[in-house]
Write a protein that holds these residues in place. Sequence first.
Motif, mmCIF file in Angstrom:
data_model
loop_
_atom_site.group_PDB
_atom_site.id
_atom_site.type_symbol
_atom_site.label_atom_id
_atom_site.label_comp_id
_atom_site.label_asym_id
_atom_site.label_seq_id
_atom_site.Cartn_x
_atom_site.Cartn_y
_atom_site.Cartn_z
ATOM 1 N N ARG A 407 30.485 40.437 19.461
ATOM 2 C CA ARG A 407 30.373 39.030 19.109
ATOM 3 C C ARG A 407 31.170 38.200 20.113
ATOM 4 N NH1 ARG A 407 31.842 41.537 14.518
ATOM 5 N NH2 ARG A 407 33.868 40.478 14.418
ATOM 6 N N PRO A 408 30.827 36.927 20.304
ATOM 7 C CA PRO A 408 31.584 36.090 21.249
ATOM 8 C C PRO A 408 33.071 36.052 20.892
ATOM 9 C CG PRO A 408 29.554 34.989 20.601
ATOM 10 C CD PRO A 408 29.686 36.205 19.710
ATOM 11 N N LYS A 409 33.919 36.292 21.894
ATOM 12 C CA LYS A 409 35.372 36.232 21.751
ATOM 13 C C LYS A 409 35.902 37.202 20.692
ATOM 14 C CE LYS A 409 35.731 31.450 23.365
ATOM 15 N NZ LYS A 409 36.237 30.090 23.086
ATOM 16 N N GLU A 410 35.250 38.327 20.533
ATOM 17 C CA GLU A 410 35.688 39.320 19.560
ATOM 18 C C GLU A 410 37.027 39.916 20.005
ATOM 19 O OE1 GLU A 410 33.833 43.119 17.074
ATOM 20 O OE2 GLU A 410 32.696 42.207 18.711
ATOM 21 N N THR A 411 37.931 40.121 19.057
ATOM 22 C CA THR A 411 39.278 40.609 19.371
ATOM 23 C C THR A 411 39.450 42.070 18.957
ATOM 24 O OG1 THR A 411 40.167 39.843 17.247
ATOM 25 C CG2 THR A 411 40.261 38.305 19.109
ATOM 26 N N ALA A 412 40.445 42.695 19.549
ATOM 27 C CA ALA A 412 40.744 44.087 19.233
ATOM 28 C C ALA A 412 42.236 44.334 19.377
ATOM 29 C CB ALA A 412 39.968 45.028 20.161
ATOM 30 N N SER A 413 42.726 45.377 18.719
ATOM 31 C CA SER A 413 44.129 45.759 18.850
ATOM 32 C C SER A 413 44.260 47.263 18.630
ATOM 33 C CB SER A 413 45.015 44.989 17.866
ATOM 34 O OG SER A 413 44.422 44.917 16.586
ATOM 35 N N VAL A 414 45.291 47.816 19.249
ATOM 36 C CA VAL A 414 45.518 49.260 19.220
ATOM 37 C C VAL A 414 46.912 49.524 18.659
ATOM 38 C CG1 VAL A 414 45.611 51.383 20.578
ATOM 39 C CG2 VAL A 414 44.044 49.548 21.255
ATOM 40 N N PHE A 415 46.995 50.450 17.695
ATOM 41 C CA PHE A 415 48.266 50.773 17.055
ATOM 42 C C PHE A 415 48.537 52.269 17.168
ATOM 43 C CE2 PHE A 415 46.433 47.152 14.799
ATOM 44 C CZ PHE A 415 47.447 46.221 14.923
ATOM 45 N N VAL A 416 49.818 52.624 17.154
ATOM 46 C CA VAL A 416 50.195 54.033 17.218
ATOM 47 C C VAL A 416 51.570 54.208 16.580
ATOM 48 C CG1 VAL A 416 51.258 53.805 19.513
ATOM 49 C CG2 VAL A 416 50.420 56.045 18.749
ATOM 50 N N TYR A 417 51.757 55.331 15.900
ATOM 51 C CA TYR A 417 53.073 55.720 15.401
ATOM 52 C C TYR A 417 53.717 56.659 16.410
ATOM 53 C CZ TYR A 417 52.726 53.759 10.688
ATOM 54 O OH TYR A 417 52.664 52.902 9.622
ATOM 55 N N HIS A 418 54.977 56.379 16.756
ATOM 56 C CA HIS A 418 55.741 57.224 17.669
ATOM 57 C C HIS A 418 57.161 57.332 17.152
ATOM 58 C CE1 HIS A 418 53.608 57.471 21.869
ATOM 59 N NE2 HIS A 418 53.023 58.192 20.941
ATOM 60 N N ARG A 419 57.899 58.286 17.692
ATOM 61 C CA ARG A 419 59.328 58.437 17.398
ATOM 62 C C ARG A 419 59.566 58.486 15.892
ATOM 63 N NH1 ARG A 419 61.213 53.743 21.662
ATOM 64 N NH2 ARG A 419 59.996 54.528 23.404
ATOM 65 N N GLY A 420 58.807 59.361 15.237
ATOM 66 C CA GLY A 420 58.905 59.449 13.791
ATOM 67 C C GLY A 420 57.997 58.434 13.136
ATOM 68 N N LYS A 421 58.540 57.688 12.200
ATOM 69 C CA LYS A 421 57.721 56.776 11.390
ATOM 70 C C LYS A 421 57.807 55.344 11.888
ATOM 71 C CE LYS A 421 58.271 59.708 7.306
ATOM 72 N NZ LYS A 421 58.664 59.766 5.873
ATOM 73 N N ARG A 422 57.724 55.169 13.203
ATOM 74 C CA ARG A 422 57.852 53.828 13.785
ATOM 75 C C ARG A 422 56.501 53.387 14.338
ATOM 76 N NH1 ARG A 422 63.428 54.454 17.105
ATOM 77 N NH2 ARG A 422 63.011 52.277 17.575
ATOM 78 N N LEU A 423 56.092 52.186 13.952
ATOM 79 C CA LEU A 423 54.771 51.666 14.278
ATOM 80 C C LEU A 423 54.841 50.741 15.481
ATOM 81 C CD1 LEU A 423 51.759 51.244 13.552
ATOM 82 C CD2 LEU A 423 52.501 49.429 11.980
#
Length: 538
Positions: A407-423
């Motif tokens: 879609r026009p100007k569609e957004t996205a984001s990427v998440f990951v947990y590292h170093r134990g339970k840290r987002l």
Amino acid sequence: MSEPIHSSLPLRSLVFHFEDMKLHSHSAGSVLAEQITSGYMLLIFKSGSGRLFTDNHSSLFSSYSSFLLPPKTAYQFESLDDNTLEYHTISFHVFCLEKGKPAPYGKPLFPNNPMLRVYPLAQWIDLLGQLHAGNTNFDNIEAFRQQLHFQKLIGFLLEHNLQTDHKAGSTQTVEQTIQYMQNHFQDNITVKQLVQMADVPSWQFTSIFKELTGKKPLDYLTELRINRSKEWLIHTDSPLRDIAERVGFTDEYYFSRRFRLMTGFSPRQYAVSMRQNMLVKDWDGHEVSIPAQPNRILYCGDSVGDLKTLGIELVGSQMMHRDAPFNPEEAASLEPDLIICDQSNEKLYAEISQIAPTLTYNSRGTLEDRLLMLGEWLGKKKEAQQWLLHHNNNALLMWQQLQTLLRPKETASVFVYHRGKRLFVMGNIGLSSVLYHPDGFRPAGKVQDVLKSGRLYKEITEKTLNQYAGDRVFMMLPKSPDSRAAMEELIRSPIWRSLPAVKNGYSYVLDELDWNQEDASSRDKLLSLLPELLNQTS
């Protein structure tokens, strides 16, 4: 050289009131969640080194780097070495007297000057010690004395970081003499002459000069001359007497003696050695003599994809990755003639460089910068340029073919947990570096601030997840059992299920090892994986 900052503060009307001083300590590798200052806060790092992020800016820090943050400033920092991170926070308020009545003042005290000047350092440390010593005593008289200590401290900062007249301060004038030496090193320069140029007392000049350069003035001048002479020795066959005169030495024998003391070689020995080698600068600024055609290259780091993409052969298996520390005996047994190390750690660098010429390499820099630097070092510049052109064309073609799915100007984001339970939310690295393309996705919400500040990633909390979540969200499946458990708990939670992307069926859980690597070969692989994923779900 930066121009002196002239004071625009209404100092005659400002009142500074000390509130609190605390000493904090965090283990190596800590990344603290973002916090927001309530009033003014001085942040002084006592030990450790790393990077401080404030709003859209970032600054490197080391021991006794000092910053002043205005009210309502978002800040976060991370440690970049193996040392315990210790830092002071000094909280205070500023009031402006208007017609005899105090009103809260909230403007930056040192705009465009995030890192404060604290020369001489010994005086600054003494002021901090005095303030901290009385911090636990709540007696009225002692509290009053502590306020007086704080006034001395804030006065020290104002004096060194604001200029109230047209004459530059002592530190700036000493900086000017350093610039003069860099431009006129071949001239006859004396310390007396430099002191007169700086217009400060001789003892103060030497102290400030050493704080700025780590060396005494004449030692610094000698180093400038020797470094310049290296270029003449490598690239010309001029007589030694001529080279010595060109760089400011009147006696070729004295020049030779100082050259050997600094380098371990006579000038002619150095020239012969360097003509068989080449002098390059690595990612951290080390100037290193490496073989013109290295045959046994050892890579120490977490990824070898960039080197393999350019057809660079390596000796031994990958060393010093996440689960294996550096093994000097094993590295030495491979008899490398060049080591490339993906770490910015001076202690580790000193250890590795004892084995063979060593270049630091930042596998998290931009793909273009990384490959062009490798190409320059290893005679693969043409291959690097061709690969980048081919890769960029393929990325453009991929996004053009995917236009019907977006879609026009569609957004996205990427998440990951590292170093134990840290987002963490990812900036322009890994999968994000492919997603955020002029013809692809846009960064979502506050991810734009992460990118503007140049951050590769930012630690966030589950409660603020919605501020970073885009029209599509990509969650990385981590290798660590603790991190994976935390991720699984989140995607079962109401917080995750309430995200519009999840409700609309545009959420993805992907293996981190396949989807969130940064090396060149992984980036190429994503150009084939991403269309398959989006075609399945759009």
